[in-house]
Design a protein around this motif. Sequence first.
Motif, PDB file in Angstrom:
ATOM      1  N   VAL A   1       1.185  -0.723  -7.455  1.00  0.00           N
ATOM      2  CA  VAL A   1       1.370   0.643  -6.974  1.00  0.00           C
ATOM      3  C   VAL A   1       0.006   1.250  -6.666  1.00  0.00           C
ATOM      4  CG1 VAL A   1       2.252   2.939  -7.526  1.00  0.00           C
ATOM      5  CG2 VAL A   1       3.454   0.903  -8.361  1.00  0.00           C
ATOM      6  N   MET A   2      -0.117   1.827  -5.474  1.00  0.00           N
ATOM      7  CA  MET A   2      -1.364   2.474  -5.058  1.00  0.00           C
ATOM      8  C   MET A   2      -1.073   3.928  -4.692  1.00  0.00           C
ATOM      9  SD  MET A   2      -3.983   1.434  -1.970  1.00  0.00           S
ATOM     10  CE  MET A   2      -4.381  -0.157  -2.696  1.00  0.00           C
ATOM     11  N   PRO A   3      -1.649   4.891  -5.435  1.00  0.00           N
ATOM     12  CA  PRO A   3      -1.442   6.298  -5.097  1.00  0.00           C
ATOM     13  C   PRO A   3      -2.477   6.799  -4.082  1.00  0.00           C
ATOM     14  CG  PRO A   3      -2.596   6.142  -7.160  1.00  0.00           C
ATOM     15  CD  PRO A   3      -2.351   4.727  -6.714  1.00  0.00           C
TER      16      PRO A   3
ATOM     17  N   GLY B   1       1.751   7.552  -0.628  1.00  0.00           N
ATOM     18  CA  GLY B   1       1.524   8.629   0.315  1.00  0.00           C
ATOM     19  C   GLY B   1       0.180   9.295   0.183  1.00  0.00           C
ATOM     20  N   ASP B   2      -0.145  10.177   1.147  1.00  0.00           N
ATOM     21  CA  ASP B   2      -1.487  10.694   1.339  1.00  0.00           C
ATOM     22  C   ASP B   2      -2.437   9.528   1.512  1.00  0.00           C
ATOM     23  OD1 ASP B   2      -0.758  13.315   1.424  1.00  0.00           O
ATOM     24  OD2 ASP B   2      -1.760  13.923  -0.426  1.00  0.00           O
ATOM     25  N   LEU B   3      -2.102   8.705   2.490  1.00  0.00           N
ATOM     26  CA  LEU B   3      -2.992   7.611   2.844  1.00  0.00           C
ATOM     27  C   LEU B   3      -4.305   8.166   3.378  1.00  0.00           C
ATOM     28  CD1 LEU B   3       0.168   6.639   4.029  1.00  0.00           C
ATOM     29  CD2 LEU B   3      -1.107   4.516   3.901  1.00  0.00           C
ATOM     30  N   THR B   4      -4.214   9.295   4.113  1.00  0.00           N
ATOM     31  CA  THR B   4      -5.383   9.897   4.746  1.00  0.00           C
ATOM     32  C   THR B   4      -5.496  11.366   4.351  1.00  0.00           C
ATOM     33  OG1 THR B   4      -4.188  10.661   6.716  1.00  0.00           O
ATOM     34  CG2 THR B   4      -4.993   8.375   6.728  1.00  0.00           C
ATOM     35  N   GLN B   5      -6.644  11.961   4.672  1.00  0.00           N
ATOM     36  CA  GLN B   5      -6.871  13.363   4.333  1.00  0.00           C
ATOM     37  C   GLN B   5      -6.342  14.311   5.403  1.00  0.00           C
ATOM     38  OE1 GLN B   5      -7.747  14.885   1.734  1.00  0.00           O
ATOM     39  NE2 GLN B   5      -8.317  16.941   2.438  1.00  0.00           N
TER      40      GLN B   5
ATOM     41  N   GLY C   1       2.982  10.336  -6.315  1.00  0.00           N
ATOM     42  CA  GLY C   1       1.605  10.761  -6.478  1.00  0.00           C
ATOM     43  C   GLY C   1       1.518  12.276  -6.367  1.00  0.00           C
ATOM     44  N   HIS C   2       0.594  12.751  -5.521  1.00  0.00           N
ATOM     45  CA  HIS C   2       0.462  14.162  -5.146  1.00  0.00           C
ATOM     46  C   HIS C   2      -0.248  15.010  -6.197  1.00  0.00           C
ATOM     47  CE1 HIS C   2       1.246  17.627  -2.684  1.00  0.00           C
ATOM     48  NE2 HIS C   2       2.094  18.183  -3.524  1.00  0.00           N
ATOM     49  N   TYR C   3       0.256  15.048  -7.402  1.00  0.00           N
ATOM     50  CA  TYR C   3      -0.358  15.854  -8.469  1.00  0.00           C
ATOM     51  C   TYR C   3      -1.239  14.981  -9.366  1.00  0.00           C
ATOM     52  CZ  TYR C   3       3.320  19.192  -7.218  1.00  0.00           C
ATOM     53  OH  TYR C   3       4.150  20.046  -6.550  1.00  0.00           O
TER      54      TYR C   3
ATOM     55  N   LEU D   1       4.444   9.749 -12.479  1.00  0.00           N
ATOM     56  CA  LEU D   1       3.426  10.329 -11.611  1.00  0.00           C
ATOM     57  C   LEU D   1       2.141   9.555 -11.816  1.00  0.00           C
ATOM     58  CD1 LEU D   1       1.764  12.500 -10.047  1.00  0.00           C
ATOM     59  CD2 LEU D   1       1.840  13.890 -12.133  1.00  0.00           C
ATOM     60  N   THR D   2       1.567   9.043 -10.720  1.00  0.00           N
ATOM     61  CA  THR D   2       0.295   8.347 -10.811  1.00  0.00           C
ATOM     62  C   THR D   2      -0.591   8.792  -9.655  1.00  0.00           C
ATOM     63  OG1 THR D   2      -0.792   6.180 -10.774  1.00  0.00           O
ATOM     64  CG2 THR D   2       1.300   6.347  -9.615  1.00  0.00           C
ATOM     65  N   ASN D   3      -1.781   9.277  -9.964  1.00  0.00           N
ATOM     66  CA  ASN D   3      -2.710   9.747  -8.938  1.00  0.00           C
ATOM     67  C   ASN D   3      -4.093   9.845  -9.556  1.00  0.00           C
ATOM     68  OD1 ASN D   3      -3.939  10.812  -6.699  1.00  0.00           O
ATOM     69  ND2 ASN D   3      -3.005  12.828  -6.863  1.00  0.00           N
ATOM     70  N   TYR D   4      -5.108   9.273  -8.865  1.00  0.00           N
ATOM     71  CA  TYR D   4      -6.460   9.234  -9.414  1.00  0.00           C
ATOM     72  C   TYR D   4      -7.500   9.767  -8.441  1.00  0.00           C
ATOM     73  CZ  TYR D   4      -3.906   6.409 -12.682  1.00  0.00           C
ATOM     74  OH  TYR D   4      -2.975   5.994 -13.591  1.00  0.00           O
TER      75      TYR D   4
END
Length: 622
Positions: free
Chosen positions: A73-75, A114-118, A267-269, A289-292
């Motif tokens: 999984v990649m956030p 998601g949020d692959l890009t800015q 992700g997201h948060y 939820l996973t996001n770094y």
Amino acid sequence: MCTSHEHEHDHEQVETAQAGAGRRSFLRATALLGAAATAGVTLPTAAEAAPTSASVKASWRPDTDSRRFTLAVMPDTQYLFDGPSIDKAPIEASLRYLLEHGKDENIVFLSHLGDLTQNGAKPEFAAIGEAFRLLDRRGVGYSVLAGNHDVNSSTDDQRGSSPYLDTFGLGRFKGARTFGGASADGYNTYHLFEAAGREWMVLALDWRLSAKGYAWAKSVLAQHPHTPVILTTHELVVEDDQLSDYGQQLWDRLIEDHDQIFLTLNGHYWPAGRATRKNAAGNDVHLHLTNYQNRYFGGAAMIRLYRFDLDRGVIDVETVSPWILGRAAKGLNELERQEIELSGDADRFTVDIDFGDRFSGFAPVPARASRPVSKLLVPGTVAYWRFDGQSDGTAVSGTVRDRSGRGNDLTLVTVGGGTLNWSSDHHPEQPGHGSLEFTGYKSPLKGAYLRTVDGAPLNSATFKRGYTIEAFYRLPADWDPDHNAWSGVVSRTGTGGAAGKTADDPDEPLATLSLSNDREPQWAVRPLNQEGIASNWGQETPLETWWHLAVVNDGKHTTLYVEGCPVVRNPTATAVGLTSVGLPWLLGGYEYAGKIDQILHGRLGDVRIVERALPVTSFMNH
């Protein structure tokens, strides 16, 4: 990921870097660094990023039968693809890690959250799209989805064309082995992969579902009613035990009423968090939820590894940074050393899931059918007792017939007014669908057991050429070592002293397959060629679980098996046959000094004795 004003309180909760990763992290990181040094996981140059002709031809082939597999999984990677500061190196390092470790980790799929890009701009998508070609060239199954930074965040999946769709639309996935299909708008996809001998689905949903999006997702689930589903989306869990407003909508309109969805990833948060909720079927749904992106180097394309183990009934979760691992040989800066691997409770944990039970509502495993007696009478069978065909709770009376036809029938013996009853409960792999319920008690001694009739051929058998003794048993929750320990599953009466063998304790029986005070199966016998007692020991067997035991002697050595697995304490000394003084065998009873001393408290299923060594593949639980 949200803009700063959407996420103000989260910035105040930035996780403390895990500088003290601990021994396990150190060892794992060291092992990965070693692999990086020898397997090419180090940061590649642009020229090195191009695959060789051999690697292009090498296709992705996970072990689809193994009951251990990994979902990667990649956030949010948006800060790596932000206008003029695009840096593909970290994400390429993570993707190369999957390629390098695909076999030893049995990695079956990658999900980007998601949020692959800015900014959702064409140059940003061109860069990340090129990075993902590393997986395309090897046929690796993966999914992506649009986050709020990838598209106009005020729109839903009916927004029409976008750079996201130009890069990760149908044209990219069509023909891929794991690609199942997409919604008409192209923003929602589903993917099917094989693992642990069954089909699994990743349902990848847009940042915001429209009514059409919900209808499409429900139709996909309806078309695959027996497939367990991992739902991925950009926003759902906002923090521990809390869903966002949109996440609550997803729960109410889709997740709660679809029992197939057992795990969700978003992700997201930040920081990372988890929630568990009961769905309409009363089953747990694990929402993660996973996001770094708030960490060093925008998270450096850090990945989570969800290691499924269906035999242990767990998903072990670990978080690593392949990019930093690959740089370690060149020396790490202070922040990289803190980020190389995350070991906090939010980043390394285990999810307990009884997969068979959890999936039984939509994909029940059919019970194994009862097998006819004739199928169990392998050459050399001298006794076969099974306990099916009677109503639950009916008391055993009279004679229990030996189904081998060799005349080793059993007769009932009661002690202290005890009874022995029939039960339909049985080991799931047992040939006969029934058992006997013993209710033994040590002091005062009470219960009932079975013994072979006088003159039964088995009473005098010595098995010089070898033997196999098998039995199924289950101990109840109220099993108590003070009153139930050392009861025999299968025993031979007659003492060592009576046979003229007085080494060790002469009052012990000549052969007994018993359960210790720690519920360890023990095979303790006096072989023909030994004066003393030879013992094989198994490990503790938990209560309220059916177990299969097998004792196998090939004429020279004896091996005890639990569930078809050899135990560690199998003596290497030569052991030939079994000493006999012509006395009966017992089921559920144990004699000491020639008198009944203990009676089994538990259920006993099929029991078979064969006068030769059987291979594991011929055991009754196969």
